[in-house]
Design a protein around this motif. Structure first.
Motif, PDB file in Angstrom:
ATOM      1  N   GLN A 247      21.050 -27.583 -26.098  1.00  0.00           N
ATOM      2  CA  GLN A 247      19.939 -27.741 -27.039  1.00  0.00           C
ATOM      3  C   GLN A 247      18.596 -27.628 -26.316  1.00  0.00           C
ATOM      4  OE1 GLN A 247      19.913 -31.519 -29.072  1.00  0.00           O
ATOM      5  NE2 GLN A 247      18.480 -30.827 -30.633  1.00  0.00           N
ATOM      6  N   GLN A 248      18.483 -28.303 -25.178  1.00  0.00           N
ATOM      7  CA  GLN A 248      17.233 -28.239 -24.422  1.00  0.00           C
ATOM      8  C   GLN A 248      17.000 -26.838 -23.839  1.00  0.00           C
ATOM      9  OE1 GLN A 248      16.773 -31.452 -21.579  1.00  0.00           O
ATOM     10  NE2 GLN A 248      17.811 -32.898 -22.950  1.00  0.00           N
ATOM     11  N   LEU A 249      18.078 -26.180 -23.415  1.00  0.00           N
ATOM     12  CA  LEU A 249      17.944 -24.834 -22.869  1.00  0.00           C
ATOM     13  C   LEU A 249      17.416 -23.863 -23.924  1.00  0.00           C
ATOM     14  CD1 LEU A 249      18.411 -22.729 -20.618  1.00  0.00           C
ATOM     15  CD2 LEU A 249      20.742 -22.445 -21.531  1.00  0.00           C
ATOM     16  N   GLN A 250      17.984 -23.924 -25.123  1.00  0.00           N
ATOM     17  CA  GLN A 250      17.536 -23.021 -26.178  1.00  0.00           C
ATOM     18  C   GLN A 250      16.070 -23.264 -26.534  1.00  0.00           C
ATOM     19  OE1 GLN A 250      19.200 -20.346 -27.298  1.00  0.00           O
ATOM     20  NE2 GLN A 250      20.668 -20.963 -25.701  1.00  0.00           N
ATOM     21  N   ALA A 251      15.650 -24.516 -26.526  1.00  0.00           N
ATOM     22  CA  ALA A 251      14.241 -24.830 -26.790  1.00  0.00           C
ATOM     23  C   ALA A 251      13.358 -24.250 -25.693  1.00  0.00           C
ATOM     24  CB  ALA A 251      14.051 -26.342 -26.901  1.00  0.00           C
ATOM     25  N   TRP A 252      13.799 -24.376 -24.436  1.00  0.00           N
ATOM     26  CA  TRP A 252      13.021 -23.844 -23.324  1.00  0.00           C
ATOM     27  C   TRP A 252      12.941 -22.321 -23.380  1.00  0.00           C
ATOM     28  CZ3 TRP A 252      14.733 -20.994 -18.858  1.00  0.00           C
ATOM     29  CH2 TRP A 252      13.720 -20.792 -17.926  1.00  0.00           C
ATOM     30  N   LEU A 253      14.050 -21.667 -23.722  1.00  0.00           N
ATOM     31  CA  LEU A 253      14.053 -20.212 -23.811  1.00  0.00           C
ATOM     32  C   LEU A 253      13.115 -19.731 -24.922  1.00  0.00           C
ATOM     33  CD1 LEU A 253      17.843 -19.422 -23.276  1.00  0.00           C
ATOM     34  CD2 LEU A 253      15.963 -18.979 -21.674  1.00  0.00           C
ATOM     35  N   ARG A 254      13.118 -20.428 -26.056  1.00  0.00           N
ATOM     36  CA  ARG A 254      12.196 -20.052 -27.143  1.00  0.00           C
ATOM     37  C   ARG A 254      10.747 -20.212 -26.701  1.00  0.00           C
ATOM     38  NH1 ARG A 254      15.947 -22.932 -30.353  1.00  0.00           N
ATOM     39  NH2 ARG A 254      14.574 -24.754 -30.301  1.00  0.00           N
ATOM     40  N   ASP A 255      10.444 -21.338 -26.066  1.00  0.00           N
ATOM     41  CA  ASP A 255       9.070 -21.588 -25.610  1.00  0.00           C
ATOM     42  C   ASP A 255       8.655 -20.564 -24.550  1.00  0.00           C
ATOM     43  OD1 ASP A 255       8.989 -23.753 -27.302  1.00  0.00           O
ATOM     44  OD2 ASP A 255       9.298 -25.248 -25.715  1.00  0.00           O
ATOM     45  N   THR A 256       9.580 -20.230 -23.652  1.00  0.00           N
ATOM     46  CA  THR A 256       9.288 -19.271 -22.590  1.00  0.00           C
ATOM     47  C   THR A 256       8.997 -17.893 -23.164  1.00  0.00           C
ATOM     48  OG1 THR A 256      10.665 -20.478 -21.003  1.00  0.00           O
ATOM     49  CG2 THR A 256      10.223 -18.155 -20.527  1.00  0.00           C
ATOM     50  N   ALA A 257       9.823 -17.450 -24.109  1.00  0.00           N
ATOM     51  CA  ALA A 257       9.608 -16.144 -24.735  1.00  0.00           C
ATOM     52  C   ALA A 257       8.285 -16.122 -25.496  1.00  0.00           C
ATOM     53  CB  ALA A 257      10.767 -15.818 -25.674  1.00  0.00           C
TER      54      ALA A 257
END
Length: 290
Positions: A247-257
């Motif tokens: 869950q945290q990884l997907q949030a980080w990937l969205r924010d990074t993109a």
């Protein structure tokens, strides 16, 4: 389509790059324009100010008229390849490939594609000890230079600081910049660099490389995770932590993109389990639009 593992096991970066890239050379990505090239295209009447060296004197002697020889030349670009060689790129996937292994293969294939299109290709390896830089060239010996630099690149330490990176943005040079990085950073230093390159050079294609076992968190049971750049360790139960991690990884990937695209970067996420075709397709698409 050869897998990254098969390409890596060739143990020959030149051969691997050619094998990976040749399938993408079908179809003409090079456009044509008239100019002072080698392949004859047509004549046009002389106009004051034209280069007299292109005048066809034989035709002038026969017709008493002055014509210039025009030719067709391929449009070309300057392509600047960037490799993140910080220690986190040593992370190894379950297929045996490290991020650095995959990045070597990918950048070698992109260099081959660009060279075949007639582009001037350069490479900068970003490491804590400084920048290893090969200026863009289009001559026949450039690919062996690039392959050697990639083959001998080692990942170590943290991503270089602003003072080390300053020469990259010190002068304006129109180019298509392609960066391969896992975006492991402390304070947005990678995005800051790429945003500045976007301002001084033009288009930036950011290929965000993640390992398959990072994305899936495929570890089992009690594990000890080590930060490759700081040396810090963390003990945890992988099965218990997997849902929260994902869950945290997907949030980080969205924010990074979102952050990358908001700065005008052309962002694409890759996995070390993916064939190289996705990244090569994005490169050719970006090149055609440049």
């Amino acid at each position: 389509m050869l897998t990254p593992e098969h390409l890596h096991h060739l143990r020959n970066l030149s051969l691997a790059a050619r094998q990976a890239a040749e399938g993408f050379l079908n179809g003409a990505h090079a456009s044509r324009r008239h100019g002072a090239g080698l392949e004859f295209s047509q004549y046009r009447p002389y106009q004051p100010g034209d280069d007299l060296r292109r005048l066809d004197w034989r035709l002038a002697a026969r017709s008493d008229r002055y014509y210039l020889r025009e030719s067709e030349v391929d449009t070309s670009l300057t392509v600047h390849l960037l490799l993140d060689a910080s220690a986190s790129m040593n992370h190894r996937d379950d297929n045996g490939l490290s991020k650095l292994d995959y990045a070597r293969l990918l950048l070698a294939a992109l260099a081959y594609l660009a060279h075949q299109q007639g582009d001037a290709v350069g490479l900068t390896i970003l490491g804590p000890a400084g920048l290893r830089h090969l200026p863009p060239r289009a001559d026949a010996r450039q690919l062996p230079r690039l392959y050697h630099a990639l083959e001998t690149a080692e990942a170590a330490g943290r991503f270089p600081g602003a003072a080390t990176l300053a020469p990259l943005t010190a002068r304006r040079l129109r180019a298509l910049t392609v960066c391969v990085s896992d975006l492991y950073e402390e304070d947005a230093e990678i995005n800051t660099l790429l945003s500045r390159l976007r301002a001084v050079s033009g288009d930036v294609l950011l290929l965000h490389l993640m390992a398959g076992n990072e994305l899936a968190f495929s570890y089992q049971g009690s594990v000890t995770l080590k930060d490759l750049e700081t040396g810090q360790t963390l003990q945890l139960d992988a099965d218990q932590q997997r849902p929260a991690y994902r869950q945290q990884l997907q949030a980080w990937l969205r924010d990074t993109a979102h952050a990358a695209r908001s700065h005008g970067l052309d962002y694409h996420q890759l996995s070390t389990t993916n064939p190289l075709d996705q990244a090569m397709r994005e490169f050719l698409r970006r090149r055609a639009a440049a």
